[in-house]
Write a protein that holds these residues in place. Sequence first.
Motif, short mmCIF file in Angstrom:
data_model
loop_
_atom_site.label_atom_id
_atom_site.label_comp_id
_atom_site.label_asym_id
_atom_site.label_seq_id
_atom_site.Cartn_x
_atom_site.Cartn_y
_atom_site.Cartn_z
N ILE A 310 0.89 -1.17 0.00
CA ILE A 310 0.00 0.00 0.00
C ILE A 310 0.92 1.21 0.00
CG2 ILE A 310 -1.69 1.36 1.32
CD1 ILE A 310 -2.85 -1.13 2.41
N PHE A 311 0.82 2.01 -1.05
CA PHE A 311 1.63 3.23 -1.13
C PHE A 311 0.79 4.38 -0.57
CE2 PHE A 311 2.88 0.53 -4.77
CZ PHE A 311 4.22 0.32 -4.45
N VAL A 312 1.27 4.96 0.51
CA VAL A 312 0.59 6.10 1.14
C VAL A 312 1.31 7.35 0.63
CG1 VAL A 312 -0.05 7.15 3.33
CG2 VAL A 312 0.17 4.67 3.16
N ASN A 313 0.57 8.24 0.00
CA ASN A 313 1.21 9.33 -0.74
C ASN A 313 0.58 10.69 -0.42
OD1 ASN A 313 2.28 7.23 -2.66
ND2 ASN A 313 0.10 7.08 -3.11
N PRO A 314 1.28 11.77 -0.83
CA PRO A 314 0.59 13.06 -0.89
C PRO A 314 -0.52 12.98 -1.94
CG PRO A 314 2.97 13.35 -1.06
CD PRO A 314 2.70 11.87 -1.18
N LYS A 315 -1.40 13.97 -1.98
CA LYS A 315 -2.38 14.06 -3.07
C LYS A 315 -1.63 14.47 -4.34
CE LYS A 315 -6.26 16.61 -1.93
NZ LYS A 315 -6.49 16.50 -0.53
N PRO A 316 -2.06 14.00 -5.52
CA PRO A 316 -1.35 14.39 -6.75
C PRO A 316 -1.20 15.91 -6.90
CG PRO A 316 -2.98 12.69 -7.23
CD PRO A 316 -3.14 13.05 -5.78
N THR A 317 -2.17 16.68 -6.41
CA THR A 317 -2.13 18.14 -6.58
C THR A 317 -1.34 18.86 -5.48
OG1 THR A 317 -4.24 18.14 -5.44
CG2 THR A 317 -4.33 18.32 -7.85
N ASP A 318 -0.80 18.13 -4.52
CA ASP A 318 -0.02 18.77 -3.45
C ASP A 318 1.36 19.19 -3.95
OD1 ASP A 318 -1.82 18.67 -1.36
OD2 ASP A 318 -1.21 16.66 -0.73
N ILE A 319 1.84 20.29 -3.37
CA ILE A 319 3.23 20.72 -3.62
C ILE A 319 4.05 20.20 -2.44
CG2 ILE A 319 4.75 22.72 -3.90
CD1 ILE A 319 2.73 22.94 -6.03
N ILE A 320 5.10 19.45 -2.74
CA ILE A 320 5.91 18.92 -1.62
C ILE A 320 7.29 19.57 -1.59
CG2 ILE A 320 4.67 16.71 -1.49
CD1 ILE A 320 7.14 15.42 -2.86
N GLY A 321 7.78 19.73 -0.37
CA GLY A 321 9.10 20.31 -0.11
C GLY A 321 9.36 20.16 1.37
N PRO A 322 10.56 20.51 1.86
CA PRO A 322 10.85 20.36 3.29
C PRO A 322 9.84 21.12 4.16
CG PRO A 322 12.84 20.82 2.05
CD PRO A 322 11.70 21.00 1.08
N LEU A 323 9.37 20.47 5.24
CA LEU A 323 8.39 21.10 6.14
C LEU A 323 9.02 22.27 6.90
CD1 LEU A 323 6.88 17.81 7.66
CD2 LEU A 323 5.73 19.35 6.03
N VAL A 324 8.22 23.31 7.17
CA VAL A 324 8.78 24.49 7.89
C VAL A 324 9.35 24.09 9.25
CG1 VAL A 324 7.51 26.38 6.81
CG2 VAL A 324 6.43 25.10 8.65
N GLU A 325 8.69 23.15 9.91
CA GLU A 325 9.16 22.72 11.26
C GLU A 325 10.58 22.16 11.20
OE1 GLU A 325 6.27 22.08 9.89
OE2 GLU A 325 4.65 22.31 11.34
N VAL A 326 10.91 21.55 10.08
CA VAL A 326 12.23 20.91 9.95
C VAL A 326 13.30 21.97 9.70
CG1 VAL A 326 13.53 19.17 8.64
CG2 VAL A 326 11.09 18.87 8.97
N LEU A 327 12.87 23.07 9.08
CA LEU A 327 13.86 24.10 8.71
C LEU A 327 13.98 25.20 9.75
CD1 LEU A 327 13.03 24.49 4.89
CD2 LEU A 327 14.72 22.99 5.96
N GLN A 328 13.10 25.15 10.79
CA GLN A 328 13.02 26.32 11.68
C GLN A 328 14.29 26.56 12.50
OE1 GLN A 328 9.40 25.67 13.73
NE2 GLN A 328 10.24 24.22 15.20
#
Length: 363
Positions: A310-328
Amino acid sequence: MAPTIGDRQFTDSSIITNFIINRGNGVKGLSEMGLKALPKPYIQPLEERLCISKIVPQQSIPIIDMSHWKNPQVASAVCDAAEKWGFFQIVNHDVPVEVLDNVKDATYRFFDLPADQKNKYSKENSASNNVRFGTSFSPEAEKSLEWKDYLSLFFVSEEEASMLWPPVCRREQVLDYIRRTEVVIKKLLQMLMEGLNVKEIDETKRSLLMGSIRTNLNYYPICPDPELTVGVGRHSDVSTLTILLQDEIGGLYVRGNQGDGDNWIHVPPIKGSLVINVGDALQILSNSRYKSVEHRVIANGTKNRISVPIFVNPKPTDIIGPLVEVLQNGEKPIYKQVLYSDYVKHFFRKAHDGKKTVEFAEI
Ligand SMILES: COc1cc(/C=C/C(=O)SCCNC(=O)CCNC(=O)[C@H](O)C(C)(C)COP(=O)(O)OP(=O)(O)OC[C@H]2O[C@@H](n3cnc4c(N)ncnc43)[C@H](O)[C@@H]2OP(=O)(O)O)ccc1O
Ligand SMILES: O=C(O)CCC(=O)C(=O)O
Ligand SMILES: [Fe+2]
């Protein structure tokens, strides 16, 4: 002598393409002809075959007991495994063994259908892009084919599944597997997000982490010369997380993290367990804290094998990139913002090529 279909020898790749791809026989149809030799289009270059000297028998990916999942030690083991291995197995996860056995039965039932019935779901014939029967990975783009057939089911809604998914693969049982597994997915994602300092999974994050679900039913038939080919070539998944049910045959190998990394570790089948791996989308969202790790499947000379990821994914229309919490804390982003469906299209457009897909998102 090369095997034949009618009076034609199986040497030329157009006959293979027609029999396997266009007529829906798949590699299962080829296997059932009792071939003595592997047809040429399946012979992989030496560097893509798994050489025994690269297998490390004494190593194992972590096995995590989920029975006390609220215990911080479990969360710590999950985050640790996602950082160091990108792969782990879970036991006592609360998905009943009957649910797992039922989805395996459904897989056999689908692949036991005659070729013309399966072919109704091929890329050319399927009533929807969301249901697709295929073989290998990306046959048009591959120099050498892979020894695997699959049925890919993109989940949109229970209503659509009831209308479009093949009745013989007992939609209710596949849906039940998805439903029961979703509970585990949520627990794992909660632990992994806490590990990134993400305190709450709001609607935006829920979509990025588990906005779409794809289930594949994989069938790896008996292969006349398993050492010359692959079941699945080296790749990382493009998902957030993959939850994989494998049968008792074995054959899945994960790239190890020792020395130069050119070593491979077998994932032994454990009755009732589920194999979990980090996909590229989570590697990108976590700015590489969690690793999507290369894996591959070898073909088997004596037994048919099935698996159900089972591949759990973002929605096809989502924009993905590093989360703000990770870069803070000032960490530099390694990845740019990409449209998830562009990322997936890039993956499907080419043959399996290890970890190269993620370069598409690198800054
Ligand atoms: C098959 O062997 C495999 C598979 C895998 C899979 C690993 C994963 O991680 S799968 C999870 C992928 N994520 C999603 O499906 C969720 C997001 N979905 C999307 O973004 C879209 O639904 C889409 C997949 C991009 C399809 O969008 P659509 O608008 O319908 O685009 P198309 O033009 O029809 O397709 C684009 C391109 O991809 C090929 N393709 C589409 N679906 C599949 C599929 N299920 N399996 C294989 N290939 C697929 C399609 O043929 C198009 O290629 P063309 O050459 O025809 O342009 C891991 C390892 C394996 O061995
Ligand atoms: O069959 C397996 O064990 C793994 C399959 C796989 O890696 C995939 O479908 O992405
Ligand atoms: Fe995979």
